[in-house]
Scaffold this active site. Structure first.
Site, PDB file in Angstrom:
ATOM      1  N   GLU A  96      47.200 -14.094  11.859  1.00  0.00           N
ATOM      2  CA  GLU A  96      46.278 -13.117  11.320  1.00  0.00           C
ATOM      3  C   GLU A  96      46.695 -11.756  11.163  1.00  0.00           C
ATOM      4  OE1 GLU A  96      42.967 -13.644  10.299  1.00  0.00           O
ATOM      5  OE2 GLU A  96      43.617 -11.716   9.557  1.00  0.00           O
ATOM      6  N   LYS A  99      55.132 -13.218  11.513  1.00  0.00           N
ATOM      7  CA  LYS A  99      53.820 -12.686  11.923  1.00  0.00           C
ATOM      8  C   LYS A  99      54.816 -11.460  12.771  1.00  0.00           C
ATOM      9  CE  LYS A  99      50.355 -10.528  13.521  1.00  0.00           C
ATOM     10  NZ  LYS A  99      49.467  -9.552  12.916  1.00  0.00           N
ATOM     11  N   CYS A 135      49.366  -4.714  19.541  1.00  0.00           N
ATOM     12  CA  CYS A 135      50.114  -5.822  19.158  1.00  0.00           C
ATOM     13  C   CYS A 135      51.599  -5.413  18.769  1.00  0.00           C
ATOM     14  CB  CYS A 135      49.492  -6.165  17.622  1.00  0.00           C
ATOM     15  SG  CYS A 135      48.125  -7.173  17.722  1.00  0.00           S
TER      16      CYS A 135
HETATM   17  P1  NAI Z   1      41.557 -10.353  22.988  1.00  0.00           P
HETATM   18  O1  NAI Z   1      42.058 -10.088  24.204  1.00  0.00           O
HETATM   19  O2  NAI Z   1      40.525  -9.524  22.413  1.00  0.00           O
HETATM   20  O3  NAI Z   1      40.704 -11.704  22.707  1.00  0.00           O
HETATM   21  C1  NAI Z   1      41.113 -13.040  23.413  1.00  0.00           C
HETATM   22  C2  NAI Z   1      39.965 -13.760  24.200  1.00  0.00           C
HETATM   23  O4  NAI Z   1      40.463 -14.895  24.559  1.00  0.00           O
HETATM   24  C3  NAI Z   1      39.324 -13.200  25.289  1.00  0.00           C
HETATM   25  O5  NAI Z   1      37.998 -12.840  25.208  1.00  0.00           O
HETATM   26  C4  NAI Z   1      39.784 -13.958  26.428  1.00  0.00           C
HETATM   27  O6  NAI Z   1      38.521 -14.273  27.276  1.00  0.00           O
HETATM   28  C5  NAI Z   1      39.853 -15.438  25.504  1.00  0.00           C
HETATM   29  N1  NAI Z   1      40.460 -16.485  26.238  1.00  0.00           N
HETATM   30  C6  NAI Z   1      41.500 -16.559  27.014  1.00  0.00           C
HETATM   31  N2  NAI Z   1      41.894 -17.747  27.409  1.00  0.00           N
HETATM   32  C7  NAI Z   1      41.020 -18.541  27.020  1.00  0.00           C
HETATM   33  C8  NAI Z   1      40.720 -20.016  27.408  1.00  0.00           C
HETATM   34  N3  NAI Z   1      41.479 -20.641  27.768  1.00  0.00           N
HETATM   35  N4  NAI Z   1      39.437 -20.299  26.678  1.00  0.00           N
HETATM   36  C9  NAI Z   1      38.604 -19.741  26.143  1.00  0.00           C
HETATM   37  N5  NAI Z   1      38.790 -18.274  25.857  1.00  0.00           N
HETATM   38  C10 NAI Z   1      40.027 -17.794  26.280  1.00  0.00           C
HETATM   39  O7  NAI Z   1      42.515 -10.535  21.678  1.00  0.00           O
HETATM   40  P2  NAI Z   1      42.673 -10.211  20.394  1.00  0.00           P
HETATM   41  O8  NAI Z   1      43.097  -8.871  20.122  1.00  0.00           O
HETATM   42  O9  NAI Z   1      41.654 -10.925  19.820  1.00  0.00           O
HETATM   43  O10 NAI Z   1      44.011 -11.200  20.191  1.00  0.00           O
HETATM   44  C11 NAI Z   1      44.009 -12.396  20.068  1.00  0.00           C
HETATM   45  C12 NAI Z   1      45.424 -13.010  19.368  1.00  0.00           C
HETATM   46  O11 NAI Z   1      45.582 -12.492  18.071  1.00  0.00           O
HETATM   47  C13 NAI Z   1      46.725 -12.276  20.296  1.00  0.00           C
HETATM   48  O12 NAI Z   1      47.723 -13.290  20.012  1.00  0.00           O
HETATM   49  C14 NAI Z   1      47.066 -10.937  19.214  1.00  0.00           C
HETATM   50  O13 NAI Z   1      48.420 -10.759  19.369  1.00  0.00           O
HETATM   51  C15 NAI Z   1      46.683 -11.586  17.865  1.00  0.00           C
HETATM   52  N6  NAI Z   1      46.504 -10.732  16.966  1.00  0.00           N
HETATM   53  C16 NAI Z   1      45.648  -9.450  17.356  1.00  0.00           C
HETATM   54  C17 NAI Z   1      45.377  -8.427  16.468  1.00  0.00           C
HETATM   55  C18 NAI Z   1      44.511  -7.434  16.895  1.00  0.00           C
HETATM   56  O14 NAI Z   1      44.419  -6.458  15.954  1.00  0.00           O
HETATM   57  N7  NAI Z   1      43.981  -7.352  18.016  1.00  0.00           N
HETATM   58  C19 NAI Z   1      45.557  -8.652  15.052  1.00  0.00           C
HETATM   59  C20 NAI Z   1      46.417  -9.829  14.660  1.00  0.00           C
HETATM   60  C21 NAI Z   1      46.481 -10.810  15.800  1.00  0.00           C
END
Ligand code: NAI
Length: 497
Positions: A161, A220, A276
């Site tokens: 993403e 990415k 990130c």
């Molecule tokens: P986040 O921490 O906001 O959300 C991740 C969610 O996954 C949490 O709510 C957590 O409870 C849940 N989770 C973890 N293990 C789980 C499981 N086994 N079953 C169900 N739910 C589970 O993280 P965010 O920011 O959404 O990032 C997610 C990924 O996307 C990361 O790898 C990040 O590097 C990538 N990313 C993030 C961006 C950003 O702007 N935040 C942009 C592009 C990529």
């Protein structure tokens, strides 16, 4: 090719939530279920107080929720029903063991893969949405291959993403590109086509790039490293501007008009933050080190070092201007989120500026329009910030619900986030509330057009990448050498400019 009717997204965070909300809006015939182990988060997604702030998000959620968009903690049921399963869980930097402080911790991704293997039946397309190290898909594939279920078959795709927080909905609706990586086999190409068709509901086919899995995963990490590198590059030039009389805004404009360089991401500041950039560059460095590509690792490490240098430099400038001490002085800090239009504070430069000022004994009054008080206290009480003395935070920090209260009886006002509202504050009113001499430190250059007016009001203005008070003379000293080498005996030259 599989007809996609049900999508499940594991992880209802900053990526999973907005991404699937937009997919639901654009694909009304597809049922999208976003699941998470965090019950509180799912409750918030089902309420009017969404767990994240993102402009335009509430409208899209209101439009789809309960029709073809659902938020649930029933992960197993959503996996069973799904044709496509996105893994959008967090992949933080490891805090323990091998690769501590560098490698990405893939335990959440692995847990998802194991749960899918346990629960799923039939054919599933599993999509890595999380940012992962190159070749992470291999781990997921190996876990699936060990399943003994006779009718479980799968394809694993990489579909990173590229949204930016603060503009996520706009980015998702009008992406620069969609990247899908998969197996080069016919089955892999079929899976790519099925996922591509989902995006083709609103993204022109010409913007959908397909590659092999590893190119997609690495792209990415490389994209984030390049973006962060631009920020560190302009920030390194900002340091030079401050001592030479050049203005980094003018330099950025002058170089950005060169098409080979381009304008975006040349805004000097107190450094990048967010969940990130640092994490992904650390991951890239770790990968290079483990593959013995030490020079490459060192190259990217420097991007992080300049970021840290920029934060420290800014905090030092505040201390220097305030007559070399901020102990027991009160400082207003406006903006705590890592950028405007988000409430996300992960790796925010504000946290580090607060840390350095707290280390010097300053009292801080913090205001941010979207970050909750508890979040600010939690961030500043983290052992990496307040050391073994978290009580210090309650002694030194107050949080205010509006900006004017933060400026009451302060020696200085420090802008750490580029919220638009900071451009329109009543600075005469603020000046009246502050101790004199009253300083403004603009860490985001949001007040660039107001410097003259602010000076007329009586402020001493300090900004990144520009000496507001003209530089009269410049001293070039012999460049310092590493401690192990002899000092160059050439005397410092004084040059008039
Ligand atoms: P986040 O921490 O906001 O959300 C991740 C969610 O996954 C949490 O709510 C957590 O409870 C849940 N989770 C973890 N293990 C789980 C499981 N086994 N079953 C169900 N739910 C589970 O993280 P965010 O920011 O959404 O990032 C997610 C990924 O996307 C990361 O790898 C990040 O590097 C990538 N990313 C993030 C961006 C950003 O702007 N935040 C942009 C592009 C990529």
């Amino acid at each position: 090719m599989v007809q996609v009717k049900n999508i499940c997204c594991i992880g209802a965070g900053y990526v999973g939530g907005p991404t699937c909300t937009v997919i639901a809006q654009m694909c009304p015939e597809v049922t999208v279920t976003v699941v998470d182990i965090n019950e509180e988060r799912i409750r918030a997604w089902n309420s009017d107080q969404l767990p994240i702030y993102e402009p335009g998000l509430q409208d899209v959620v209101d439009f789809c929720r309960g029709k073809n968009l659902f938020f649930s903690t029933n992960i197993n049921e959503a996996i069973k029903k799904a044709d496509i399963i996105f893994i959008s869980v967090n992949t933080p930097t490891k805090t323990f063991g091998m690769g501590k402080g560098r490698a990405a911790d893939l335990k959440y991704v692995e847990a998802c893969a194991r749960q899918i293997a346990d629960v799923a039946d039939g054919y599933k397309i599993v999509v890595e949405k999380s940012t992962v190290p190159v070749r992470a898909a291999e781990i997921i594939r190996r876990i699936f291959k060990t399943s003994t279920k006779p009718n479980l078959s799968f394809q694993v795709l990489s579909n990173p993403e590229f949204l930016a927080e603060g503009t996520a909905i706009e980015n998702l609706k009008n992406p620069d590109r969609i990247l899908i990586g998969g197996d080069e086999t016919p089955a892999g190409q079929n899976a790519i086509a099925a996922l591509s068709e989902v995006y083709e509901h609103w993204v022109p086919k010409s913007k959908i790039i397909t590659t092999n899995t590893w190119s997609s995963e690495l792209s990415k990490l490389a994209a984030n490293a390049f973006l962060a590198q631009r920020i560190s590059s302009i920030n390194s030039i900002s340091a030079l501007c401050e001592v030479t009389g050049a203005d980094v805004g003018e330099v950025a404009h002058a170089i950005g008009t060169d098409q080979r360089i381009g304008r975006p991401f040349l805004q000097a500041s107190i450094g990048f933050g967010g969940s990130c950039f640092q994490k992904d560059i650390l991951n890239l460095i770790y990968i290079c080190e483990t593959l013995s590509l030490h020079e490459v690792a060192l190259y990217w490490q420097q991007v992080l070092d300049i970021n840290e240098y920029q934060r420290r430099r800014f905090a030092s400038r505040i201390v220097n201007c305030l007559f070399n001490t901020v102990a027991d002085k009160k400082i207003a800090l406006l903006g705590f989120a890592f950028k405007k239009d988000t409430g996300d504070t992960r790796e925010s430069s504000s946290i580090y500026v607060c840390k350095y000022l707290m280390d010097e004994g300053a009292h801080l009054a913090v205001y941010d329009p979207k970050v909750k008080k508890e979040q600010i206290i939690r961030d500043l009480s983290h052992p990496a910030i307040s050391g073994d003395n978290p009580e210090r935070v309650s002694e030194l920090v107050t949080i205010t619900s509006e900006p004017y209260a933060a400026c009451e009886n302060t020696h200085a006002l420090v802008i750490c986030t580029e919220w638009d509202l900071f451009k329109d504050l009543d600075y005469e009113r603020i000046y009246g509330k502050m101790l004199k001499p009253a300083f403004i430190f603009d860490g985001r250059r949001v007040l660039d057009n107001l410097h003259k007016r602010l000076q007329q009001i009586g402020f001493q203005v300090e900004t990144i990448g520009k000496k507001v008070n003209p530089v009269s003379s410049l001293v070039y000293r012999a460049a310092s050498k590493p401690a192990c080498q002899e000092q160059d005996p050439t005397p410092a030259k004084k040059v008039k400019i």
